[in-house]
Design a protein around this motif. Structure first.
Motif, mmCIF file in Angstrom:
data_model
loop_
_atom_site.group_PDB
_atom_site.id
_atom_site.type_symbol
_atom_site.label_atom_id
_atom_site.label_comp_id
_atom_site.label_asym_id
_atom_site.label_seq_id
_atom_site.Cartn_x
_atom_site.Cartn_y
_atom_site.Cartn_z
ATOM 1 N N TRP A 20 0.713 -1.232 0.033
ATOM 2 C CA TRP A 20 0.012 -0.024 0.018
ATOM 3 C C TRP A 20 0.786 1.175 0.066
ATOM 4 C CZ3 TRP A 20 -4.965 -0.038 -1.133
ATOM 5 C CH2 TRP A 20 -5.655 -1.221 -0.830
ATOM 6 N N TYR A 21 2.046 1.187 0.856
ATOM 7 C CA TYR A 21 2.653 2.347 0.871
ATOM 8 C C TYR A 21 3.325 2.866 -0.515
ATOM 9 C CZ TYR A 21 6.674 5.445 2.156
ATOM 10 O OH TYR A 21 7.561 6.549 2.369
ATOM 11 N N GLY A 22 3.789 1.837 -1.341
ATOM 12 C CA GLY A 22 4.401 2.091 -2.577
ATOM 13 C C GLY A 22 3.204 2.573 -3.533
ATOM 14 N N ASN A 141 2.246 5.083 5.600
ATOM 15 C CA ASN A 141 3.066 4.717 6.708
ATOM 16 C C ASN A 141 1.915 4.002 7.794
ATOM 17 O OD1 ASN A 141 4.686 7.892 6.714
ATOM 18 N ND2 ASN A 141 5.839 5.600 6.309
ATOM 19 N N LEU A 142 0.798 4.553 7.589
ATOM 20 C CA LEU A 142 -0.320 3.841 8.538
ATOM 21 C C LEU A 142 -0.531 2.552 7.895
ATOM 22 C CD1 LEU A 142 -2.555 4.287 10.707
ATOM 23 C CD2 LEU A 142 -4.189 5.027 8.905
ATOM 24 N N PHE A 148 4.536 5.667 14.310
ATOM 25 C CA PHE A 148 3.394 5.983 15.137
ATOM 26 C C PHE A 148 3.950 6.463 16.714
ATOM 27 C CE2 PHE A 148 4.231 1.592 15.454
ATOM 28 C CZ PHE A 148 4.459 1.416 16.920
ATOM 29 N N GLY A 149 2.939 6.892 17.406
ATOM 30 C CA GLY A 149 3.537 7.667 18.616
ATOM 31 C C GLY A 149 3.556 6.951 19.974
ATOM 32 N N ARG A 150 3.714 7.465 20.967
ATOM 33 C CA ARG A 150 3.687 6.822 22.301
ATOM 34 C C ARG A 150 2.511 6.384 22.816
ATOM 35 N NH1 ARG A 150 6.445 11.937 23.640
ATOM 36 N NH2 ARG A 150 8.825 11.855 23.419
ATOM 37 N N GLN A 212 0.738 9.149 12.107
ATOM 38 C CA GLN A 212 0.485 9.404 10.664
ATOM 39 C C GLN A 212 -0.833 9.873 10.320
ATOM 40 O OE1 GLN A 212 0.146 6.607 12.828
ATOM 41 N NE2 GLN A 212 1.148 4.513 11.961
ATOM 42 N N ILE A 213 -1.880 9.891 10.903
ATOM 43 C CA ILE A 213 -3.052 10.528 10.823
ATOM 44 C C ILE A 213 -3.199 11.940 10.968
ATOM 45 C CG2 ILE A 213 -5.584 10.470 11.297
ATOM 46 C CD1 ILE A 213 -5.460 7.422 11.573
#
Length: 309
Positions: A20-22, A141-142, A148-150, A212-213
Motif C-alpha cells: 500500500w505504501y508504494g 505509513n499507517l 506512530f506515537g507513544r 501518521q493520521i
C-alpha cells in the motif's frame, strides 16, 4: 481504541510484494500531483514540455533524496557496511526530510536547465499539490503500521498489532499484559490455542497515538491553503516564493511538534533526545522552517520594493 491489523501488502507478483505504501506514494507523486500541475499550466498557458520535464526532475530527485536521507540521517553505519542495500527501496526506508531536500535540489536543476524563470517561480507552483502527496505518504505509513506515537489513553488511539515496535515499546510498558502473553506461549500461540484469552488481552492493550493520521490531516489543510492561495488569491502574481515558504513553515513546523508524540525511529535517537531534547526529525525540521521563513520574508520585502518603484 482501534485494533489496527491491516496487511501492508496488497498482493504479490513474480515473488515481489506490492505494498500500500508504494502504491499510495506513486498515486500521489505520479497521478494527483501532475493533475494539479496541469491545471496550473493551463491557467498560465505555459509550455507543455515544461511540465513533462518537471515530472521527471521531481520524481527522480524526490525518491533519490528520500532514500539518501534515510541512509545518511538514520542508519549510515548499516548502509555504508552494506552499500548494495541502499538500492533496496522495496524493503522500506524513505525519509521525508531527505525527500524535501531532494525536491529543492531537483527544482534548482529544473529552473536552471528548463524554465530559466528562477528557483522560487518553480517551487511556488510545485508546492501547491505537494501537501496532498505528503498526506498520501503518511497514509502509506499507517498501512505499514510504522512511524506512530507513544502510548495514549485517547479513544482514537491505535493498537498496531503488526508492529514489532508496538509490542516492544508500547505493550512492553505493561508488565501484567506481557506476563499474561508469555504465560500463554506468546501472542501468536495464544491466538491459535486460546482465542478467547487473546481477544480479552488485545482489548486491554495500551494504544498509541496514530501520528501518521495527525500529520496527514495537517498536510491536507496545508494543501487546501496552498490551493486557495494560488487559484483563488493568485498570490504568485505579487509574492514570489510566498507559497513555498508557507508550505515549508506549515509542514515542518507542524512536524516539529508532532515529533514530540512519536517513538524514536532508531535506538541512537534516545541518546540524542537525552543530550539536546530533540529527536532527528525535529533537528532536520528546524532548517527547513527557517528556510520557509526566509522565503516569506523575501517575498514580502520584494513586493514592497516593487510598490515603492
Amino acid at each position: 481504541m482501534i485494533n489496527w491489523n491491516v496487511d501492508p501488502n496488497i498482493f504479490t507478483i513474480f515473488g515481489k510484494e506490492i505494498r500500500w505504501y508504494g502504491v499510495l506514494f506513486a498515486i500521489g507523486l505520479v497521478i494527483f500531483g501532475p493533475m494539479i500541475e496541469e491545471r496550473i499550466w493551463k491557467k498560465e498557458h505555459l509550455p507543455e514540455k515544461w511540465i513533462q520535464k518537471m515530472a521527471i526532475y521531481v520524481f527522480l530527485c524526490t525518491v533519490i533524496g528520500a532514500r539518501l536521507g534515510h541512509v545518511l540521517f538514520y542508519d549510515p553505519a548499516y548502509y555504508f557496511a552494506n552499500p548494495i542495500k541502499i538500492l533496496a527501496i522495496h524493503e522500506g526506508g524513505l525519509a521525508s526530510h531527505g525527500g524535501a531536500l531532494g525536491l529543492l535540489f531537483g527544482m534548482w536543476l529544473y529552473s536552471r536547465n528548463v524554465t530559466h524563470k528562477g528557483w522560487l517561480w518553480g517551487l511556488d507552483r510545485l508546492a501547491v499539490p505537494v501537501g496532498l502527496v505528503a498526506a498520501m505518504i503518511r497514509m502509506g505509513n499507517l498501512m505499514n503500521s510504522e512511524i506512530f506515537g507513544r502510548a495514549t489513553t485517547m479513544p482514537w488511539g491505535f493498537r498496531f498489532l503488526r508492529s514489532n515496535e508496538y509490542w516492544k515499546f508500547i505493550v512492553g510498558q505493561s508488565s501484567d499484559v506481557s506476563q499474561l502473553i508469555a504465560k500463554n506461549g506468546g501472542i501468536s500461540e495464544m491466538q491459535k490455542m486460546h482465542p478467547d484469552i487473546y481477544n480479552q488481552v488485545i482489548n486491554t492493550l495500551p494504544a498509541a497515538h496514530p501520528t501518521q493520521i495527525y500529520e496527514a490531516i495537517i498536510y491536507l489543510v496545508i494543501f487546501g491553503l496552498c490551493m486557495w492561495l494560488y487559484f483563488k488569491r493568485n498570490i504568485t502574481a505579487k509574492y514570489n516564493g510566498m507559497i513555498v515558504g508557507i508550505f515549508l513553515i506549515g509542514v515542518f513546523g507542524s512536524r516539529f511538534f508532532v515529533e514530540m508524540l512519536k517513538l524514536v525511529q532508531e535506538p541512537w535517537e534516545i541518546d540524542l533526545v537525552n543530550k539536546i531534547g530533540l529527536n532527528m526529525g525535529q533537528v532536520l525540521s528546524i532548517p527547513l522552517v527557517i528556510l520557509g521563513i526566509y522565503f516569506v520574508y523575501n517575498a514580502v520585502t520584494k513586493a514592497k520594493e516593487q510598490l515603492i518603484k
